[in-house]
Scaffold this active site. Structure first.
Site, PDB file in Angstrom:
ATOM      1  N   GLU A  21      50.739 -70.899  33.937  1.00 48.61           N
ATOM      2  CA  GLU A  21      50.205 -69.538  33.778  1.00 48.61           C
ATOM      3  C   GLU A  21      48.853 -69.548  33.046  1.00 48.61           C
ATOM      4  OE1 GLU A  21      51.743 -66.203  34.717  1.00 48.61           O
ATOM      5  OE2 GLU A  21      49.582 -66.144  34.525  1.00 48.61           O
ATOM      6  N   GLY A  41      43.307 -67.036  31.393  1.00 50.26           N
ATOM      7  CA  GLY A  41      43.750 -67.027  29.990  1.00 50.26           C
ATOM      8  C   GLY A  41      45.021 -66.241  29.763  1.00 50.26           C
ATOM      9  N   ILE A  80      45.973 -63.326  30.801  1.00 52.80           N
ATOM     10  CA  ILE A  80      46.448 -62.372  31.829  1.00 52.80           C
ATOM     11  C   ILE A  80      47.585 -63.014  32.625  1.00 52.80           C
ATOM     12  CG2 ILE A  80      45.821 -61.001  33.851  1.00 52.80           C
ATOM     13  CD1 ILE A  80      42.902 -61.136  32.982  1.00 52.80           C
ATOM     14  N   LYS A 131      39.977 -72.101  39.423  1.00 52.12           N
ATOM     15  CA  LYS A 131      40.902 -70.965  39.262  1.00 52.12           C
ATOM     16  C   LYS A 131      41.079 -70.192  40.565  1.00 52.12           C
ATOM     17  CE  LYS A 131      39.787 -70.548  34.369  1.00 52.12           C
ATOM     18  NZ  LYS A 131      38.817 -69.992  33.419  1.00 52.12           N
ATOM     19  N   VAL A 165      44.937 -70.011  34.666  1.00 54.96           N
ATOM     20  CA  VAL A 165      44.075 -69.024  35.333  1.00 54.96           C
ATOM     21  C   VAL A 165      44.023 -67.747  34.503  1.00 54.96           C
ATOM     22  CG1 VAL A 165      43.718 -67.650  37.410  1.00 54.96           C
ATOM     23  CG2 VAL A 165      44.686 -69.944  37.603  1.00 54.96           C
ATOM     24  N   GLU A 184      34.607 -75.440  28.149  1.00 60.18           N
ATOM     25  CA  GLU A 184      35.275 -76.675  28.556  1.00 60.18           C
ATOM     26  C   GLU A 184      34.626 -77.846  27.817  1.00 60.18           C
ATOM     27  OE1 GLU A 184      38.011 -76.751  30.579  1.00 60.18           O
ATOM     28  OE2 GLU A 184      37.804 -74.602  30.312  1.00 60.18           O
ATOM     29  N   VAL A 238      43.683 -74.816  22.492  1.00 59.15           N
ATOM     30  CA  VAL A 238      44.902 -74.268  23.107  1.00 59.15           C
ATOM     31  C   VAL A 238      46.161 -74.827  22.441  1.00 59.15           C
ATOM     32  CG1 VAL A 238      46.120 -73.895  25.279  1.00 59.15           C
ATOM     33  CG2 VAL A 238      43.629 -74.034  25.287  1.00 59.15           C
ATOM     34  N   GLY A 271      40.162 -68.764  24.799  1.00 58.83           N
ATOM     35  CA  GLY A 271      40.396 -68.733  23.354  1.00 58.83           C
ATOM     36  C   GLY A 271      41.841 -69.082  23.022  1.00 58.83           C
TER      37      GLY A 271
END
Ligand code: NAP
Ligand code: HSE
Length: 429
Positions: A131, A136, A138, A207, A134, A192, A15, A304
């Site tokens: 943001e 990714g 969206i 989530k 939860v 993870e 990330v 991703g």
């Protein structure tokens, strides 16, 4: 243009790298949208010798993540280390106390300590944004905070773990066993650090607990999520579900009625005609039911570097623009303490796969259990004989309660004729 917004990125893994790469690639566009430049001043990683596929020139790379919290040349700390204790928690707490805004993708941290951290952000007059934690890429948190703010929400559900959806999709499309696909999920950066968080439904529990708080205005209650993962699901289940007209999906569901919150994560047979059934690969989908808008469904990549980086950078741009909002959409003092509802009272049809000794009288034994628990059978079929010579019997029930089927499941598992733990899944549609 005003002064640049100065960023420190803690974590240079999937990330962190995705975030830096978007900030660099879209530098001018981001500056235009944010109304100011966004500059990456510093970053941290554990291993400073590791080769990274990103351009780190001009960025001060340090080994001590927590030191980023108190740097005078940093306005926003981006935490993409992971874990709900240790360096990530210390860093985020220190950064908020030092008056820095924090952006994080860390759902474990927010699920376990989100309310405490949100309180800290209120005390110090800074924003805590998550943001990316939860679903990714969206923008579901932004949707709950603004686009759907006019609605009373009673239910939120969906596919919230990209890894499990990727695994279940490849099992279905390529007829592969779970273990074979797992290594590819790791290579793609979906997993993870501890893959059991994905496979055992814990990541999805984090989530759904966060979404429930945002949707219903309740305190985050991760301990109240009844979570079952996909570990027991085999290719055999995927094939049987297919034959009955269903796909297997790991669902997160939260419902709030009259002060009572019910939250669960469970693998389910989803009828192929339902939209969730065709959400494939690492895609996530979130369904929200609002009293004015009706049902809204969001779909997009849930894991991703690119999708998660997209959500992290969206939070950074909002901060650069000057958007300020409470972390859970309402001040922490207004979050309601809900009571946990009785999951066992929930009504549904169920799929139960039994591995039984292949001998006379066996069917009578487990149908007796169904009669004891007052469960009505909709379909029953002996599919085939497994490698261990057990007879594979699949039962689909009529509507019953989770409590009744859970008791039946436990009793059948204890029968001498039952040679492996039965596989139980709820059915949708
Ligand atoms: P990752 O690839 O494992 O990267 C973690 C980074 O943090 C690495 O750069 C690592 O340093 C550093 N790090 C690890 N432990 C540390 C410690 N104790 N102190 C200081 N630095 C430490 O993880 P990721 O996949 O990017 O995930 C980061 C966060 O985003 C997690 O909270 C995860 O749940 C969340 N998330 C991930 C995804 C995804 O698709 N991967 C999607 C949404 C949210 P080294 O590189 O030197 O080892
Ligand atoms: N491991 C998580 C998943 C990453 O597979 O969904 C995204 O949160």
């Amino acid at each position: 243009m005003s002064n640049p917004l100065r960023i420190a990125v803690a974590g240079l893994g999937t990330v962190g790298a995705g975030t830096i790469s978007i900030l660099q690639r879209h530098r001018d566009m981001i500056a235009q949208r944010a109304g100011r430049d966004v500059t990456i001043v510093a970053a941290s990683a554990r291993d400073l010798t590791k080769k990274r596929d990103i351009d780190l020139s001009g960025i001060d790379i340090v080994n001590d993540a927590v030191s980023l919290a108190t740097r005078s040349d940093v306005d926003v700390v981006v935490e993409v280390i992971g874990g709900h204790e240790g360096a990530a928690k210390t860093l985020v707490e220190s950064a908020l106390r030092a008056g820095k805004h924090v952006v994080t993708a860390n759902k474990a941290l927010i699920a376990h300590h989100g309310v405490m951290l949100a309180k800290l952000s209120e005390i110090h007059g800074v924003t805590l944004a998550f943001e990316a934690a939860v679903a990714g890429g969206i923008p579901v948190i932004a949707a709950l905070r603004s686009g759907l703010a006019a609605n009373r929400i009673e239910k939120i559900s969906g596919i919230l773990n990209g890894t499990c959806n990727y695994i279940l999709s490849r099992m279905y499309h390529e007829q592969l066993e779970q273990g074979v696909v797992m290594a590819d999920a790791a290579k793609l950066g979906y997993l993870e650090a501890d893959p059991s968080l994905d496979i055992d439904g814990i990541d999805a529990a984090h989530k759904i607990a966060i979404l429930a708080s945002l949707a219903f205005g309740t305190q985050v209650d991760v301990a109240g999520v009844k979570a079952t993962g996909i570990r027991s699901i085999t290719l055999r289940d995927v094939r049987y579900a297919d034959a009955f007209g269903y796909r297997i999906k790991l669902l997160g569901v939260a419902e709030f009625h009259d002060g009572t919150l019910i939250q669960s994560v469970h693998p389910a047979l989803v009828a192929k005609a339902l939209p969730l059934a065709s959400v494939d690969s690492s895609f996530n989908a979130v369904q929200i039911e609002g009293d004015s808008v009706g049902r809204v469904m969001f779909e997009g990549r849930g894991a991703g570097a690119g999708p998660t980086g997209s959500a992290v950078v969206a939070d950074i741009i909002a901060l650069a623009r000057g958007d300020r909002y409470p972390a859970f959409t309402v001040p922490t003092a207004s979050l309601i303490a809900s009571s946990a509802g009785d999951v066992h009272a929930q009504r549904a049809c169920f799929y139960l796969r039994l591995s039984l000794k292949d001998e006379p009288g066996v069917l009578a034994e487990f149908t007796r259990v169904f009669a004891e628990e007052d469960i009505s059978v909709r379909a029953i079929t002996q599919r085939d004989i497994a490698e261990d010579a057990s007879a594979q019997v699949v039962v689909l029930t009529h509507v019953t309660t989770s409590g009744q089927i859970a008791r039946a499941h436990q009793k059948i598992a204890g029968l001498a004729v039952c040679v492996a733990p039965p596989v139980l899944m709820q059915m949708e549609g």
